[in-house]
Design a protein around this motif. Structure first.
Motif, PDB file in Angstrom:
ATOM      1  N   ALA A  50       0.951  -1.677   4.641  1.00  0.00           N
ATOM      2  CA  ALA A  50       1.621  -0.837   3.649  1.00  0.00           C
ATOM      3  C   ALA A  50       1.692   0.614   4.101  1.00  0.00           C
ATOM      4  N   TRP A  51       0.684   1.079   4.848  1.00  0.00           N
ATOM      5  CA  TRP A  51       0.691   2.455   5.349  1.00  0.00           C
ATOM      6  C   TRP A  51       1.689   2.618   6.492  1.00  0.00           C
ATOM      7  N   THR A  52       1.879   1.594   7.290  1.00  0.00           N
ATOM      8  CA  THR A  52       2.851   1.685   8.388  1.00  0.00           C
ATOM      9  C   THR A  52       4.284   1.553   7.900  1.00  0.00           C
ATOM     10  N   ASP A  53       4.481   0.966   6.721  1.00  0.00           N
ATOM     11  CA  ASP A  53       5.833   0.809   6.166  1.00  0.00           C
ATOM     12  C   ASP A  53       5.803   1.131   4.668  1.00  0.00           C
ATOM     13  N   PRO A  54       5.627   2.419   4.303  1.00  0.00           N
ATOM     14  CA  PRO A  54       5.532   2.768   2.870  1.00  0.00           C
ATOM     15  C   PRO A  54       6.830   2.572   2.114  1.00  0.00           C
ATOM     16  N   CYS A  55       7.962   2.533   2.810  1.00  0.00           N
ATOM     17  CA  CYS A  55       9.259   2.346   2.148  1.00  0.00           C
ATOM     18  C   CYS A  55       9.741   0.904   2.251  1.00  0.00           C
ATOM     19  N   GLY A  56       8.805  -0.009   2.391  1.00  0.00           N
ATOM     20  CA  GLY A  56       9.195  -1.401   2.541  1.00  0.00           C
ATOM     21  C   GLY A  56       9.727  -2.019   1.267  1.00  0.00           C
ATOM     22  N   VAL A  57       9.461  -1.392   0.121  1.00  0.00           N
ATOM     23  CA  VAL A  57       9.956  -1.897  -1.163  1.00  0.00           C
ATOM     24  C   VAL A  57      11.288  -1.229  -1.475  1.00  0.00           C
ATOM     25  N   ARG A 228       6.513  -6.975 -12.953  1.00  0.00           N
ATOM     26  CA  ARG A 228       6.706  -8.077 -12.003  1.00  0.00           C
ATOM     27  C   ARG A 228       5.591  -8.145 -10.955  1.00  0.00           C
ATOM     28  N   GLY A 229       4.765  -7.101 -10.892  1.00  0.00           N
ATOM     29  CA  GLY A 229       3.715  -7.029  -9.882  1.00  0.00           C
ATOM     30  C   GLY A 229       3.860  -5.768  -9.051  1.00  0.00           C
ATOM     31  N   VAL A 230       2.896  -4.867  -9.140  1.00  0.00           N
ATOM     32  CA  VAL A 230       2.984  -3.584  -8.443  1.00  0.00           C
ATOM     33  C   VAL A 230       2.754  -3.800  -6.956  1.00  0.00           C
ATOM     34  N   PRO A 231       3.670  -3.364  -6.084  1.00  0.00           N
ATOM     35  CA  PRO A 231       3.464  -3.542  -4.641  1.00  0.00           C
ATOM     36  C   PRO A 231       2.384  -2.606  -4.111  1.00  0.00           C
ATOM     37  N   VAL A 232       1.846  -2.953  -2.966  1.00  0.00           N
ATOM     38  CA  VAL A 232       0.774  -2.161  -2.366  1.00  0.00           C
ATOM     39  C   VAL A 232       1.278  -0.769  -1.990  1.00  0.00           C
ATOM     40  N   GLN A 233       2.575  -0.632  -1.714  1.00  0.00           N
ATOM     41  CA  GLN A 233       3.124   0.666  -1.320  1.00  0.00           C
ATOM     42  C   GLN A 233       2.956   1.710  -2.426  1.00  0.00           C
TER      43      GLN A 233
END
Length: 262
Positions: A50-57, A228-233
């Motif tokens: 999640a730290w390497t791809d914070p904009c994955g969502v 719906r479920g909070v993402p790790v980002q």
């Protein structure tokens, strides 16, 4: 027991500080979690994805940029207007001054939903299109009182003899304000600006009432994602903001201590 009684206030303060910071530490810990499902509520495995791809969502970084834009603009506007209003209320006598002092505290005393609904009704009656501008105006109106109170407290504690000494040394009004008044008031102005930024970036209720259907800030995104479920980002962004805030406070304290020593 004697040592505990002598340091009871310190121990209570440390316990309160730990209680306040513990949720932030939990958020930071779970930003390195790799949940098995949609919900990031139980520890599964360590992961830095999640730290390497914070904009994955999808749309999360867009809502974050929007919140930062609104918070920065609201902070600039409220800092300028709030500082001017604080100097006027603290330094000058005019008709309606006591009424203005009382009205300044109303946004801080009343429930936030009251101001949110009132501003939303005003924009509807004026047929203003909801969106970025309405959110910005609402945040400025909400944060202005906090800046005025912070700067006014600093201005009232300043020693007026320092400014009088500057004028006695042939400094003009502008030089006196720039070299004496503004540096003395700077801690209060900075405190008001930081408080305004935090309130604007974190606000949900006022934003919800004054945002358009296609305008989604970061708190609104988190609220929608929680269903719906909070993402790790989300934990990553929250942890980054927390670390940045702590770093700013530590740097400010370091600069203040160096100035006192010098």
């Amino acid at each position: 027991m004697r040592w505990v009684r002598e340091n009871a206030v310190v121990l209570a303060g440390c316990a309160a500080l730990v209680y306040l910071l513990l949720p932030n530490l939990v958020i930071l810990l779970f930003s390195f979690n790799k949940p098995a499902g949609r919900f990031n509520y139980s520890w599964q495995a360590f992961s830095a994805d999640a730290w390497t791809d914070p904009c994955g969502v999808a749309d999360m970084c867009g809502s974050l940029r929007l919140s930062l834009r609104i918070a920065i603009l609201a902070t600039l506007l409220t800092t300028v207007f709030g500082t001017l209003a604080a100097f006027a209320l603290a330094r000058y006598r005019f008709r309606g001054r006591s009424t203005a002092n009382a009205l300044i505290f109303l946004p801080m005393a009343m429930p936030e939903v009251v101001m949110a609904a009132s501003l939303g009704t005003l924009f509807l009656n004026m047929r203003v299109q909801f969106g970025f501008v309405t959110i910005l105006i609402a945040h400025v109106m909400f944060c202005l009182s906090f800046v005025v109170v912070a700067v006014k407290a600093r201005v009232m504690s300043m020693d007026p003899r320092l400014e009088e000494a500057a004028r006695d040394l042939y400094a003009g009004p502008f030089q006196t304000f720039l070299r004496v008044t503004l540096p003395l008031a700077a801690p209060g102005i900075a405190a008001g600006a930081l408080l305004s930024f935090a309130l604007s970036f974190d606000d949900f209720i006022i934003t919800q009432f004054n945002a358009g259907p296609s305008t989604v800030t970061f708190p609104m995104f988190v609220w929608g994602a929680a269903q719906r479920g909070v993402p790790v980002q989300v934990n990553v962004i929250g942890s980054a903001m927390f670390v940045l805030a702590v770093a700013l406070v530590v740097c400010g304290q370091f600069v203040t201590n160096r100035r006192r020593k010098s």
